[in-house]
Motif scaffolding. Structure first.
Motif, PDB file in Angstrom:
ATOM      1  N   GLU A 180      11.678   4.593  -4.806  1.00 22.52           N
ATOM      2  CA  GLU A 180      10.659   3.941  -4.407  1.00 22.52           C
ATOM      3  C   GLU A 180      10.573   2.374  -5.226  1.00 22.52           C
ATOM      4  OE1 GLU A 180       5.987   3.991  -4.552  1.00 22.52           O
ATOM      5  OE2 GLU A 180       6.957   5.912  -3.944  1.00 22.52           O
TER       6      GLU A 180
ATOM      7  N   SER B 201       9.354   4.553   0.450  1.00 20.25           N
ATOM      8  CA  SER B 201       9.386   6.036   0.166  1.00 20.25           C
ATOM      9  C   SER B 201      10.839   6.693   0.588  1.00 20.25           C
ATOM     10  CB  SER B 201       8.067   6.708   1.258  1.00 20.25           C
ATOM     11  OG  SER B 201       8.113   8.082   0.942  1.00 20.25           O
TER      12      SER B 201
ATOM     13  N   LEU C 165       2.638   0.881  11.036  1.00 22.20           N
ATOM     14  CA  LEU C 165       1.550   1.664  10.423  1.00 22.20           C
ATOM     15  C   LEU C 165       0.505   0.815   9.944  1.00 22.20           C
ATOM     16  CD1 LEU C 165       0.998   4.511   9.356  1.00 22.20           C
ATOM     17  CD2 LEU C 165       2.295   4.097   7.242  1.00 22.20           C
ATOM     18  N   ASP C 166      -0.628   1.060  10.148  1.00 18.74           N
ATOM     19  CA  ASP C 166      -1.645   0.027   9.873  1.00 18.74           C
ATOM     20  C   ASP C 166      -1.498  -1.392   9.800  1.00 18.74           C
ATOM     21  OD1 ASP C 166      -3.069   2.451   9.096  1.00 18.74           O
ATOM     22  OD2 ASP C 166      -2.243   2.448   7.062  1.00 18.74           O
TER      23      ASP C 166
ATOM     24  N   ALA D 273       0.963  -1.215   0.036  1.00 21.63           N
ATOM     25  CA  ALA D 273      -0.006   0.088  -0.030  1.00 21.63           C
ATOM     26  C   ALA D 273       0.894   1.227  -0.003  1.00 21.63           C
ATOM     27  CB  ALA D 273      -0.955  -0.049   1.281  1.00 21.63           C
ATOM     28  N   LYS D 274       0.282   2.385  -0.619  1.00 21.18           N
ATOM     29  CA  LYS D 274       1.065   3.470  -0.479  1.00 21.18           C
ATOM     30  C   LYS D 274       1.179   4.033   0.870  1.00 21.18           C
ATOM     31  CE  LYS D 274       2.841   7.014  -2.910  1.00 21.18           C
ATOM     32  NZ  LYS D 274       4.138   6.906  -3.447  1.00 21.18           N
ATOM     33  N   SER D 275       2.336   4.506   1.137  1.00 22.17           N
ATOM     34  CA  SER D 275       2.762   4.942   2.587  1.00 22.17           C
ATOM     35  C   SER D 275       2.127   6.239   2.897  1.00 22.17           C
ATOM     36  CB  SER D 275       4.106   4.966   2.679  1.00 22.17           C
ATOM     37  OG  SER D 275       4.697   5.500   3.798  1.00 22.17           O
ATOM     38  N   LYS D 276       1.830   6.406   4.227  1.00 14.92           N
ATOM     39  CA  LYS D 276       1.226   7.868   4.708  1.00 14.92           C
ATOM     40  C   LYS D 276       2.389   8.454   5.284  1.00 14.92           C
ATOM     41  CE  LYS D 276      -3.314   5.758   5.997  1.00 14.92           C
ATOM     42  NZ  LYS D 276      -4.189   5.373   6.959  1.00 14.92           N
ATOM     43  N   ILE D 277       3.505   7.891   5.167  1.00 15.70           N
ATOM     44  CA  ILE D 277       4.816   8.642   5.591  1.00 15.70           C
ATOM     45  C   ILE D 277       5.488   9.058   4.479  1.00 15.70           C
ATOM     46  CG2 ILE D 277       7.001   8.502   7.185  1.00 15.70           C
ATOM     47  CD1 ILE D 277       5.400   6.585   8.847  1.00 15.70           C
ATOM     48  N   LYS D 278       6.064  10.212   4.685  1.00 13.45           N
ATOM     49  CA  LYS D 278       6.944  10.914   3.779  1.00 13.45           C
ATOM     50  C   LYS D 278       8.340  11.257   4.270  1.00 13.45           C
ATOM     51  CE  LYS D 278       8.521  12.859  -0.065  1.00 13.45           C
ATOM     52  NZ  LYS D 278       9.112  11.961  -1.030  1.00 13.45           N
TER      53      LYS D 278
ATOM     54  N   TYR E  70       7.639  -1.494   9.417  1.00 13.66           N
ATOM     55  CA  TYR E  70       8.624  -0.877   8.768  1.00 13.66           C
ATOM     56  C   TYR E  70       9.739  -0.224   9.219  1.00 13.66           C
ATOM     57  CZ  TYR E  70       4.483  -0.100   5.643  1.00 13.66           C
ATOM     58  OH  TYR E  70       3.425  -0.559   4.873  1.00 13.66           O
TER      59      TYR E  70
END
Length: 97
Positions: free
Chosen positions: A63, A45, A79-80, A2-7, A84
């Motif tokens: 990525e 990311s 995360l979710d 899934a696309k990460s919510k952390i940058k 990580y």
């Protein structure tokens, strides 16, 4: 993945470690307490790079790259429900091709 919510910022990288082996090649099941910590993972990311002495230094990883890192590198985060590692690019030993 899934696309990460952390940058990540600066020269930091968010890596999803490969799952640890559950069995040996001969079929013996390895308990959680005895599993080796993975040293390979996928870059989820990456930050924009860092500025050093007024010069911007771009990231060497991007990525989707599969990377090798030191056994005790990075900070573990969840995360979710997924595990990580967030680490500096300098903690990465190489890109697996």
């Amino acid at each position: 993945m899934a696309k990460s919510k952390i940058k990540p910022l600066s020269d930091r990288v968010l890596v999803q470690p490969e799952p640890a082996d559950d069995k040996t090649e001969s079929g013996i099941i390895i308990p959680d307490s005895a599993k080796e910590k993975p040293q390979e993972g996928t870059v989820v990311s990456a930050g924009p790079g860092k500025v050093e002495n007024g010069n911007k230094i771009d990231m060497s990883v991007s990525e989707g790259d599969t990377v090798l890192y030191g056994k005790y590198s990075g900070t573990e985060i969840t995360l979710d429900g997924e595990e990580y590692l967030i680490m500096r690019e300098s903690d990465i030993l190489g890109i697996v091709s």
